[in-house]
Write a protein that holds these residues in place. Structure first.
Motif, PDB file in Angstrom:
ATOM      1  N   ALA A 123       1.674   9.477  -5.740  1.00 37.60           N
ATOM      2  CA  ALA A 123       1.666  10.834  -5.173  1.00 37.60           C
ATOM      3  C   ALA A 123       1.552  11.852  -6.304  1.00 37.60           C
ATOM      4  CB  ALA A 123       2.935  11.070  -4.371  1.00 37.60           C
ATOM      5  N   GLY A 124       0.682  12.820  -6.108  1.00 37.93           N
ATOM      6  CA  GLY A 124       0.460  13.821  -7.145  1.00 37.93           C
ATOM      7  C   GLY A 124      -0.587  13.427  -8.161  1.00 37.93           C
ATOM      8  N   GLU A 155      -1.918   8.343   7.124  1.00 36.14           N
ATOM      9  CA  GLU A 155      -0.935   9.428   7.106  1.00 36.14           C
ATOM     10  C   GLU A 155      -0.274   9.545   5.737  1.00 36.14           C
ATOM     11  OE1 GLU A 155       3.398  10.473   9.147  1.00 36.14           O
ATOM     12  OE2 GLU A 155       1.990   9.166  10.215  1.00 36.14           O
ATOM     13  N   GLY A 156       0.113   8.399   5.171  1.00 35.04           N
ATOM     14  CA  GLY A 156       0.739   8.402   3.852  1.00 35.04           C
ATOM     15  C   GLY A 156      -0.191   8.960   2.785  1.00 35.04           C
ATOM     16  N   LEU A 157      -1.460   8.612   2.865  1.00 35.10           N
ATOM     17  CA  LEU A 157      -2.438   9.101   1.889  1.00 35.10           C
ATOM     18  C   LEU A 157      -2.628  10.617   1.988  1.00 35.10           C
ATOM     19  CD1 LEU A 157      -5.069   6.245   2.195  1.00 35.10           C
ATOM     20  CD2 LEU A 157      -3.894   6.895   0.092  1.00 35.10           C
ATOM     21  N   LEU A 158      -2.709  11.126   3.206  1.00 37.32           N
ATOM     22  CA  LEU A 158      -2.892  12.561   3.392  1.00 37.32           C
ATOM     23  C   LEU A 158      -1.668  13.334   2.903  1.00 37.32           C
ATOM     24  CD1 LEU A 158      -4.600  12.563   6.906  1.00 37.32           C
ATOM     25  CD2 LEU A 158      -5.636  13.294   4.758  1.00 37.32           C
ATOM     26  N   SER A 200       0.826  -1.207   0.000  1.00 35.69           N
ATOM     27  CA  SER A 200       0.000   0.000   0.000  1.00 35.69           C
ATOM     28  C   SER A 200       0.860   1.256   0.000  1.00 35.69           C
ATOM     29  CB  SER A 200      -0.919   0.014   1.229  1.00 35.69           C
ATOM     30  OG  SER A 200      -1.804  -1.083   1.235  1.00 35.69           O
ATOM     31  N   MET A 201       1.891   1.262   0.840  1.00 38.44           N
ATOM     32  CA  MET A 201       2.752   2.434   0.932  1.00 38.44           C
ATOM     33  C   MET A 201       3.521   2.673  -0.367  1.00 38.44           C
ATOM     34  SD  MET A 201       2.100   3.797   3.807  1.00 38.44           S
ATOM     35  CE  MET A 201       3.428   5.002   3.923  1.00 38.44           C
ATOM     36  N   GLU A 202       3.922   1.595  -1.032  1.00 40.09           N
ATOM     37  CA  GLU A 202       4.642   1.752  -2.292  1.00 40.09           C
ATOM     38  C   GLU A 202       3.728   2.308  -3.382  1.00 40.09           C
ATOM     39  OE1 GLU A 202       7.596   1.821  -5.126  1.00 40.09           O
ATOM     40  OE2 GLU A 202       7.692   1.690  -2.944  1.00 40.09           O
ATOM     41  N   VAL A 203       2.500   1.821  -3.427  1.00 44.89           N
ATOM     42  CA  VAL A 203       1.542   2.329  -4.413  1.00 44.89           C
ATOM     43  C   VAL A 203       1.254   3.804  -4.145  1.00 44.89           C
ATOM     44  CG1 VAL A 203      -0.809   2.125  -5.284  1.00 44.89           C
ATOM     45  CG2 VAL A 203       0.499   0.069  -4.772  1.00 44.89           C
TER      46      VAL A 203
END
Length: 325
Positions: A109-110, A139-142, A101-104
């Protein structure tokens, strides 16, 4: 980006085949714990294990590999959507594949269209991160640009869900990494049932979350649009003495009335908690301490103006003849 070991067409077919086990019933009310994601616990053990294996078999390119490419290849995983409307990111979050999920998220991003994509239940990846209690993903999504104001099919933002579930960590992440204008809007907005985040936390009795929301500027006197109850009215209804004290401490208006004209103190009549009644009595104006007269009582008073022998009409005619009483 994801770089499959086979050709793009082959990967696309495999990706969609792997989504087949996810074609399950997605109605929230049917889940044992009434969770909002509608995808959790919907797969058989062997189907889930197969999906996890296929996800892990996908090799993620490093930044160096991407920089070495003059023409970045197509990214089919961005276009893949299941029949339930879930993207690859939705699925990774639902099945709690944190690293994936974090890699995706990092690669997307952007790209707000992908990050804010809503499935058939109008849930974004951020909704699912909150539902599955993964604050790191939230947090990563925000940070990547996900919009915290988007509503699901019940009108809930991710913060509404965190408040209803009692996830203090989720509330802290959503409010800490949310831009100020988004935060103000989310704190004031109501879902389709007319509840703000403060209402939901109050109904569930989550005092720490209530205090957190109030310290961030939530309107302590916000009224439900249907009947005009404030959080203080709800606290009295629920007979939560600690919540009453907390709300009064943060400036709750004890003289605020519902659309039917009831103050919080008036709602204490006929209830067990005498401590709540004592807390509110000396703060409430005299005219809002006694219960208002009901319409039934008023109608009884009107009827008492006439005796049994009196008739409203004395000129009744039947068959051309005036009736004699």
């Amino acid at each position: 980006m994801f770089h499959p070991s086979c050709s793009p067409d082959c990967w696309r077919d495999a990706a969609m085949d792997s989504a087949e086990p996810l074609k399950k019933e997605r109605q929230l009310g049917l889940l044992a714990d009434d969770r909002h994601d509608s995808g959790l616990d919907s797969m058989k053990e062997e189907d889930y294990a197969l999906l996890v294996k296929e996800l892990r078999d996908i090799r993620l390119q490093t930044p160096e590999e991407r920089a070495a490419l003059q023409h970045p290849p197509a990214q089919p995983w961005r276009q893949q959507v299941t029949e339930e409307g879930d993207t690859f990111l939705h699925l990774a979050i639902i099945h709690e594949e944190k690293a994936l999920s974090m890699e995706v998220i990092r690669q997307a991003a952007g790209d707000p269209a992908f990050l804010n994509f809503q499935n058939n239940l109008n849930q974004t990846p951020l909704h699912l991160a909150v539902i599955t209690d993964q604050p790191e993903i939230a947090e990563g999504l925000l940070k990547a640009g996900c919009d915290p104001e988007i509503r699901d099919f019940r009108g809930n933002t991710p913060l509404h869900i965190a408040c209803e579930q009692g996830s203090l960590r989720g509330v802290c992440v959503l409010t800490q990494y949310c831009q100020q204008h988004h935060l103000h809007s989310v704190l004031q907005s109501a879902n389709y049932n007319g509840h703000t985040c403060l209402h939901l936390a109050s109904i569930q009795g989550y005092l720490a979350i209530v205090e957190c929301l109030l310290s961030l500027g939530a309107d302590v006197n916000a009224q439900e649009p249907c009947n005009g109850r404030t959080a203080l009215h709800l606290a009295v209804d629920l007979q939560n003495s600690d919540l009453v004290s907390l709300l009064v401490k943060y400036g709750a208006d004890v003289n605020k009335v519902t659309y039917q004209g009831y103050s919080p103190y008036q709602l204490t009549w006929g209830r067990e908690s005498s401590s709540i009644q004592e807390q509110l009595k000396h703060l409430t104006t005299t005219d809002l301490q006694m219960l208002p007269e009901s319409e039934d009582e008023e109608s009884c008073e009107s009827e008492s103006e006439f005796t049994e022998d009196e008739l409203l009409y004395d000129d009744c005619v039947f068959g051309g003849q005036q009736l004699v009483f």
